[in-house]
Design a protein around this motif. Structure first.
Motif, PDB file in Angstrom:
ATOM      1  N   ALA A 278     -35.720 143.582  24.711  1.00 31.93           N
ATOM      2  CA  ALA A 278     -36.861 143.783  25.451  1.00 31.93           C
ATOM      3  C   ALA A 278     -36.683 143.597  26.994  1.00 31.93           C
ATOM      4  O   ALA A 278     -37.055 144.320  27.722  1.00 31.93           O
ATOM      5  N   GLN A 279     -35.664 142.800  27.386  1.00 32.68           N
ATOM      6  CA  GLN A 279     -35.579 142.524  28.574  1.00 32.68           C
ATOM      7  C   GLN A 279     -34.152 142.852  29.326  1.00 32.68           C
ATOM      8  O   GLN A 279     -33.967 143.102  30.492  1.00 32.68           O
ATOM      9  N   LYS A 280     -33.007 142.904  28.574  1.00 28.88           N
ATOM     10  CA  LYS A 280     -31.778 142.922  28.974  1.00 28.88           C
ATOM     11  C   LYS A 280     -31.039 144.358  29.168  1.00 28.88           C
ATOM     12  O   LYS A 280     -31.364 145.067  28.395  1.00 28.88           O
ATOM     13  N   LEU A 281     -30.400 144.572  30.461  1.00 25.98           N
ATOM     14  CA  LEU A 281     -29.885 145.876  30.462  1.00 25.98           C
ATOM     15  C   LEU A 281     -28.219 145.374  30.670  1.00 25.98           C
ATOM     16  O   LEU A 281     -27.698 144.382  31.222  1.00 25.98           O
ATOM     17  N   VAL A 282     -27.668 146.226  29.919  1.00 27.38           N
ATOM     18  CA  VAL A 282     -26.080 146.274  29.973  1.00 27.38           C
ATOM     19  C   VAL A 282     -25.530 147.524  30.668  1.00 27.38           C
ATOM     20  O   VAL A 282     -25.824 148.602  30.333  1.00 27.38           O
ATOM     21  N   PHE A 283     -24.564 147.103  31.790  1.00 31.18           N
ATOM     22  CA  PHE A 283     -24.246 148.252  32.568  1.00 31.18           C
ATOM     23  C   PHE A 283     -22.797 148.517  32.348  1.00 31.18           C
ATOM     24  O   PHE A 283     -21.943 147.718  32.096  1.00 31.18           O
ATOM     25  N   GLY A 284     -22.486 149.831  32.486  1.00 30.06           N
ATOM     26  CA  GLY A 284     -21.110 150.547  32.597  1.00 30.06           C
ATOM     27  C   GLY A 284     -20.410 150.049  33.983  1.00 30.06           C
ATOM     28  O   GLY A 284     -21.271 149.462  34.698  1.00 30.06           O
ATOM     29  N   GLN A 285     -19.223 150.225  33.946  1.00 27.30           N
ATOM     30  CA  GLN A 285     -18.304 149.866  35.086  1.00 27.30           C
ATOM     31  C   GLN A 285     -18.561 150.783  36.143  1.00 27.30           C
ATOM     32  O   GLN A 285     -18.149 150.406  37.390  1.00 27.30           O
ATOM     33  N   GLY A 286     -19.066 151.945  35.847  1.00 23.73           N
ATOM     34  CA  GLY A 286     -19.531 153.040  37.094  1.00 23.73           C
ATOM     35  C   GLY A 286     -18.460 154.128  37.171  1.00 23.73           C
ATOM     36  O   GLY A 286     -17.196 153.920  36.692  1.00 23.73           O
ATOM     37  N   THR A 287     -18.824 155.149  37.479  1.00 28.17           N
ATOM     38  CA  THR A 287     -18.025 156.187  37.898  1.00 28.17           C
ATOM     39  C   THR A 287     -18.167 156.516  39.366  1.00 28.17           C
ATOM     40  O   THR A 287     -19.386 156.988  40.108  1.00 28.17           O
ATOM     41  N   ARG A 288     -16.936 156.507  40.080  1.00 30.76           N
ATOM     42  CA  ARG A 288     -17.087 156.792  41.704  1.00 30.76           C
ATOM     43  C   ARG A 288     -16.793 158.177  41.903  1.00 30.76           C
ATOM     44  O   ARG A 288     -15.699 158.503  41.646  1.00 30.76           O
ATOM     45  N   LEU A 289     -17.847 158.820  42.331  1.00 30.30           N
ATOM     46  CA  LEU A 289     -17.906 160.397  42.466  1.00 30.30           C
ATOM     47  C   LEU A 289     -17.648 160.757  43.872  1.00 30.30           C
ATOM     48  O   LEU A 289     -18.543 160.322  44.942  1.00 30.30           O
ATOM     49  N   THR A 290     -16.811 161.574  44.242  1.00 30.66           N
ATOM     50  CA  THR A 290     -16.541 162.123  45.633  1.00 30.66           C
ATOM     51  C   THR A 290     -16.808 163.669  45.725  1.00 30.66           C
ATOM     52  O   THR A 290     -15.851 164.108  44.883  1.00 30.66           O
ATOM     53  N   ILE A 291     -17.498 164.155  46.147  1.00 32.01           N
ATOM     54  CA  ILE A 291     -17.485 165.763  46.651  1.00 32.01           C
ATOM     55  C   ILE A 291     -16.968 165.968  47.925  1.00 32.01           C
ATOM     56  O   ILE A 291     -17.644 165.755  48.854  1.00 32.01           O
ATOM     57  N   ASN A 292     -15.947 166.837  47.897  1.00 31.58           N
ATOM     58  CA  ASN A 292     -15.478 167.210  49.091  1.00 31.58           C
ATOM     59  C   ASN A 292     -15.819 168.558  49.684  1.00 31.58           C
ATOM     60  O   ASN A 292     -16.216 169.496  48.815  1.00 31.58           O
ATOM     61  N   PRO A 293     -16.211 168.596  50.982  1.00 32.62           N
ATOM     62  CA  PRO A 293     -16.842 170.024  51.366  1.00 32.62           C
ATOM     63  C   PRO A 293     -15.956 171.108  51.463  1.00 32.62           C
ATOM     64  O   PRO A 293     -14.552 170.711  51.460  1.00 32.62           O
TER      65      PRO A 293
END
Lengths: 110, 113
Positions: free
Chosen positions: A95-110
């Motif tokens: 009910a209470q806890k969230l487990v996070f992934g380590q993340g994806t760092r996204l860069t969009i180049n113009p």
């Protein structure tokens, strides 16, 4: 051991391209959330998916929850520089806890 | 409506010093959380409070204590800071009724030398 594995960890693409980020686990989650975080700020919730197989759309972003509720994907169509940021998935355990992934760092180049 | 606020924004401590990180929310949420964020590790839960008067350990509670002062405020205390506690700390509050939404504060960047 990371309960939620995100891939790729880093992604750099050109403006206008499409991309998909994956969030995988061997555990079942009651719901899954996606966040975007910009430098120097806290994460901001983009979407919560609850039902296996659920698909939600947020403008050019499409989120899908796997049928078995163990994985999720984020697809961005025609990426724009404003989409640049750290994308985090988080699975609800109990009910209470969230487990996070380590993340994806996204860069969009113009 | 400020959402979730945290103070301070930056802090430098020497090993062994103590400090308290403050967090407040004005959304009338029952649940509040403290996370730390380290490069390549995502967010890890330190402690959480499901309601006023209750607190529970998360994934990485060692070296920390918390106080849920009232419904609005949830503080995190480092009694004797260590270099391993250098991190960015985020407070969050969450509504579990209806749409499950969690809101984060802007973070506290802590360096322990």
């Amino acid at each position: 051991t990371q309960l939620l594995e995100q891939s790729p960890q880093f992604l750099s693409i050109q403006e206008g391209e499409n991309l998909t980020v994956y969030c995988n686990s061997s555990s079942v989650f009651s719901s899954l959330q996606w966040y975007r975080q910009e430098p120097g700020e806290g994460p901001v919730l983009l979407v919560t998916v609850v039902t296996g197989g659920e698909v939600k759309k947020l403008k050019r972003l499409t989120f899908q929850f796997g049928d078995a509720r163990k994985d999720s994907s984020l697809h961005i169509t025609a990426a724009q520089p404003g989409d640049t940021g750290l994308y985090l998935c988080a699975g609800a355990r109990g009910a209470q806890k969230l487990v996070f992934g380590q993340g994806t760092r996204l860069t969009i180049n113009p | 409506n400020a959402g979730v606020t945290q103070t301070p924004k930056f802090q430098v401590l020497k090993t062994g010093q103590s400090m308290t990180l403050q967090c407040a929310q004005d959304m009338n949420h029952n649940s509040m959380y403290w996370y730390r964020q380290d490069p390549g590790m995502g967010l890890r839960l330190i402690y959480y409070s499901a309601s006023e008067g209750t607190t529970d350990k998360g994934e990485v509670p060692n070296g920390y204590n918390v106080s849920r002062l009232n419904k609005r405020e949830f503080s995190l205390r480092l009694e004797s800071a260590a270099p391993s506690q250098t991190s960015v700390y985020f407070c969050a509050s969450r509504t579990l009724t209806g749409q499950d939404e969690q809101y984060f504060g802007p973070g506290t960047r802590l360096t322990v030398t």
